[in-house]
Design a protein around this motif. Structure first.
Motif, PDB file in Angstrom:
ATOM      1  N   TYR A 124      -2.745 -11.412   0.129  1.00 22.39           N
ATOM      2  CA  TYR A 124      -3.069 -10.036  -0.244  1.00 22.39           C
ATOM      3  C   TYR A 124      -2.011  -9.412  -1.143  1.00 22.39           C
ATOM      4  CZ  TYR A 124      -6.577 -10.465   3.426  1.00 22.39           C
ATOM      5  OH  TYR A 124      -7.635 -10.881   4.186  1.00 22.39           O
ATOM      6  N   GLU A 128      -2.940  -7.825  -4.803  1.00 25.24           N
ATOM      7  CA  GLU A 128      -2.609  -6.454  -5.186  1.00 25.24           C
ATOM      8  C   GLU A 128      -1.809  -6.434  -6.483  1.00 25.24           C
ATOM      9  OE1 GLU A 128      -0.508  -2.438  -3.309  1.00 25.24           O
ATOM     10  OE2 GLU A 128      -0.606  -4.295  -2.128  1.00 25.24           O
ATOM     11  N   ASN A 132      -3.472  -5.190 -10.389  1.00 29.04           N
ATOM     12  CA  ASN A 132      -2.857  -4.021 -11.012  1.00 29.04           C
ATOM     13  C   ASN A 132      -2.113  -4.368 -12.300  1.00 29.04           C
ATOM     14  OD1 ASN A 132      -3.104  -1.427  -9.326  1.00 29.04           O
ATOM     15  ND2 ASN A 132      -2.653  -2.989  -7.773  1.00 29.04           N
ATOM     16  N   TRP A 156     -12.132  -8.200  -0.389  1.00 28.13           N
ATOM     17  CA  TRP A 156     -10.848  -7.493  -0.380  1.00 28.13           C
ATOM     18  C   TRP A 156     -10.897  -6.310  -1.346  1.00 28.13           C
ATOM     19  CZ3 TRP A 156      -7.549  -6.967  -4.607  1.00 28.13           C
ATOM     20  CH2 TRP A 156      -6.324  -6.363  -4.340  1.00 28.13           C
ATOM     21  N   MET A 157     -11.475  -6.520  -2.528  1.00 28.82           N
ATOM     22  CA  MET A 157     -11.562  -5.447  -3.526  1.00 28.82           C
ATOM     23  C   MET A 157     -12.342  -4.251  -3.000  1.00 28.82           C
ATOM     24  SD  MET A 157     -12.272  -7.389  -7.132  1.00 28.82           S
ATOM     25  CE  MET A 157     -12.315  -5.837  -8.048  1.00 28.82           C
ATOM     26  N   ARG A 159     -12.307  -2.941  -0.279  1.00 27.06           N
ATOM     27  CA  ARG A 159     -11.500  -2.106   0.622  1.00 27.06           C
ATOM     28  C   ARG A 159     -10.372  -1.389  -0.107  1.00 27.06           C
ATOM     29  NH1 ARG A 159     -12.301  -6.911   3.719  1.00 27.06           N
ATOM     30  NH2 ARG A 159     -10.203  -7.659   3.227  1.00 27.06           N
ATOM     31  N   GLN A 160     -10.284  -1.584  -1.429  1.00 30.59           N
ATOM     32  CA  GLN A 160      -9.242  -0.935  -2.214  1.00 30.59           C
ATOM     33  C   GLN A 160      -9.816   0.326  -2.861  1.00 30.59           C
ATOM     34  OE1 GLN A 160      -6.385  -2.622  -1.554  1.00 30.59           O
ATOM     35  NE2 GLN A 160      -7.823  -3.975  -0.498  1.00 30.59           N
ATOM     36  N   THR A 161      -8.937   1.258  -3.198  1.00 28.25           N
ATOM     37  CA  THR A 161      -9.390   2.523  -3.780  1.00 28.25           C
ATOM     38  C   THR A 161      -9.641   2.410  -5.277  1.00 28.25           C
ATOM     39  OG1 THR A 161      -7.057   3.178  -3.969  1.00 28.25           O
ATOM     40  CG2 THR A 161      -8.284   3.939  -2.020  1.00 28.25           C
ATOM     41  N   LEU A 163      -8.703  -0.305  -8.761  1.00 27.67           N
ATOM     42  CA  LEU A 163      -8.026  -1.464  -9.327  1.00 27.67           C
ATOM     43  C   LEU A 163      -8.373  -1.571 -10.811  1.00 27.67           C
ATOM     44  CD1 LEU A 163      -8.811  -4.028  -6.491  1.00 27.67           C
ATOM     45  CD2 LEU A 163      -6.580  -3.005  -6.960  1.00 27.67           C
TER      46      LEU A 163
END
Length: 207
Positions: A124, A128, A132, A156-157, A159-161, A163
């Motif tokens: 992870y 990340e 980015n 996984w993406m 759950r990200q705010t 990217l």
């Protein structure tokens, strides 16, 4: 695993195994790229407190590593640094991924190449970082696009705010490959050659 026994037809193409094993709680899923990684994966698995699935090819896969890299379960191995595209390869698609990076370099794009030998647990921290940093992050696998490395990264993406990078999943579509041929021929049918993958990524970069 994958298309290693493609010459024996669809009954010998293991294209769903990562998906089936990855959904089991506490299961570790390792997909080493070459004999060097196989040796290191086996040593790491023996120290793992829980079940481990090690996905192998057939035999005589091209050697990528000339020496033993730092192999840790859940940590990707960076083979090449870059600035435009990050290629995340799992299993024996690593030589094709390196060739893809070379093709993209010829087109003027710098590529980072990572061996994602562990599909579960994912790295992870690496994800990340690369999502980015790069314009495009592409996964490459000899597995169906459903439930494999690309799908795990997409989960996984979700759950990200936010990217910046685009995800480009390269695998085998939701179908059976009915044509019989060797592994390279099967990869051509599936669109998993370096030319196919680099063209797909170039379309995103230039779009």
């Amino acid at each position: 695993g994958g298309l290693s026994y493609a010459g024996l037809g669809g009954t010998h193409q293991a294209l769903e195994d990562i998906a089936m094993l990855r959904i089991l709680p506490n299961m570790t899923v390792l997909c080493p790229a070459d004999t060097v990684e196989v040796k290191l994966a086996l040593k790491a698995a023996m120290k793992c407190n829980g079940p481990v699935y090690i996905r192998l090819g057939k035999k005589n896969e091209p050697l990528v590593h000339q020496s033993d890299p730092d192999f840790q379960i859940g940590r990707g191995i960076v083979l090449r640094e870059g600035s435009d595209v990050c290629l995340l390869s799992t299993g024996n698609m690593l030589p094709v991924t390196v060739e893809t990076a070379d093709r993209l370099a010829e087109a003027g794009f710098s590529c980072q190449v990572v061996s994602m030998h562990t599909v579960k647990p994912l790295d992870y921290n690496l994800l990340e970082n690369v999502f980015n940093k790069f314009q495009v992050v592409a996964t490459v696998e000899e597995h169906t696009v459903l439930g494999g490395l690309g799908a795990a990264v997409a989960e996984w993406m979700s759950r990200q705010t936010s990217l910046p990078a685009r995800l480009c999943i390269n695998g085998i579509e939701d179908m059976f490959l009915h044509k019989v041929g060797n592994q390279n021929n099967a990869r051509k049918v599936a669109g998993l050659t370096a030319q196919d993958i680099s063209s797909k990524i170039l379309n995103i970069l230039r779009g």
